[in-house]
Design a protein around this motif. Sequence first.
Motif, short mmCIF file in Angstrom:
data_model
loop_
_atom_site.label_atom_id
_atom_site.label_comp_id
_atom_site.label_asym_id
_atom_site.label_seq_id
_atom_site.Cartn_x
_atom_site.Cartn_y
_atom_site.Cartn_z
N ALA A 122 71.70 24.46 -7.26
CA ALA A 122 72.64 25.76 -7.28
C ALA A 122 73.83 25.10 -7.01
CB ALA A 122 72.05 26.10 -5.75
N ALA A 123 74.45 24.35 -6.70
CA ALA A 123 75.92 24.02 -6.55
C ALA A 123 76.16 23.38 -7.96
CB ALA A 123 76.19 22.69 -5.67
N SER A 124 75.40 22.50 -8.76
CA SER A 124 75.96 22.12 -9.96
C SER A 124 75.90 22.95 -10.93
CB SER A 124 74.84 20.94 -10.32
OG SER A 124 75.08 19.74 -9.34
N ASN A 125 74.86 23.98 -10.90
CA ASN A 125 74.92 24.88 -11.97
C ASN A 125 75.84 26.05 -12.12
OD1 ASN A 125 72.63 24.33 -14.14
ND2 ASN A 125 71.38 23.93 -12.12
N MET B 104 67.18 19.69 -0.71
CA MET B 104 68.15 19.00 -1.23
C MET B 104 68.52 19.15 -2.74
SD MET B 104 70.48 17.79 0.94
CE MET B 104 71.37 16.90 -0.13
N HIS B 105 67.20 19.06 -3.44
CA HIS B 105 67.02 19.25 -4.65
C HIS B 105 67.34 20.65 -5.29
CE1 HIS B 105 64.50 18.57 -8.87
NE2 HIS B 105 65.80 18.80 -8.85
N VAL B 106 67.16 21.63 -4.51
CA VAL B 106 67.44 22.99 -4.79
C VAL B 106 68.91 23.31 -4.69
CG1 VAL B 106 67.04 25.40 -3.68
CG2 VAL B 106 65.21 23.89 -4.33
N GLY C 223 65.71 23.51 -14.30
CA GLY C 223 65.08 24.58 -13.67
C GLY C 223 63.61 24.25 -13.63
N ILE C 224 63.24 23.97 -15.00
CA ILE C 224 61.83 23.60 -15.12
C ILE C 224 61.37 22.13 -14.19
CG2 ILE C 224 60.25 22.31 -16.92
CD1 ILE C 224 61.52 24.30 -18.90
N GLY C 225 62.25 21.03 -14.22
CA GLY C 225 61.99 20.20 -13.40
C GLY C 225 62.08 20.29 -12.02
N LEU C 226 62.77 21.36 -11.48
CA LEU C 226 62.69 21.97 -10.18
C LEU C 226 61.52 22.64 -9.69
CD1 LEU C 226 64.63 22.08 -7.69
CD2 LEU C 226 65.43 24.13 -8.38
N LEU C 227 61.09 23.39 -10.73
CA LEU C 227 59.89 23.93 -10.63
C LEU C 227 58.57 23.20 -10.66
CD1 LEU C 227 58.41 26.95 -10.71
CD2 LEU C 227 58.20 26.72 -13.16
N GLY C 228 58.60 22.08 -11.28
CA GLY C 228 57.73 21.17 -11.31
C GLY C 228 57.52 20.40 -9.61
#
Length: 130
Positions: free
Chosen positions: A81-84, A75-77, A109-114
């Motif tokens: 994707a939709a927001s960006n 859901m985070h991904v 993206g850094i938060g998503l990578l973490g």
Amino acid sequence: MTPECSTKSAGTVPWQPLLLPLQILSLGSGHPAYNGFSNPPSLVSTPSMPPRWPRQPDRNDPAYRRLDDRMNFAMHVAIFAASNSGLWFFQNLQAQEWPWATWVTLGWGIGLLGHGLFIFAIARYTKSSS
């Protein structure tokens, strides 16, 4: 007088062979290609939607915790994707000199990578005692 389309052979279209499986499903046992099963074979298996957890959901269950964390990450991904994509659309629409969408995307993206690193590499899913 209306113009008519001429075809090479009357009643056939180039994509007609693609319709055969759908015709078999719709016509059932009356179709010559029907092979005698009690129900015509389906083209796509239909999973039960929404997916069901086979037992009572419990955050102390390691398998449920792993699935829940991975679904939250998915859901985070999707939201990322939709927001960006929307942010970049408006960034290009406005033609700003300061690239604010770059910093938003980079930070998120850094938060998503973490988040992904934690879910797939760090998290240990063992039975917790409470």
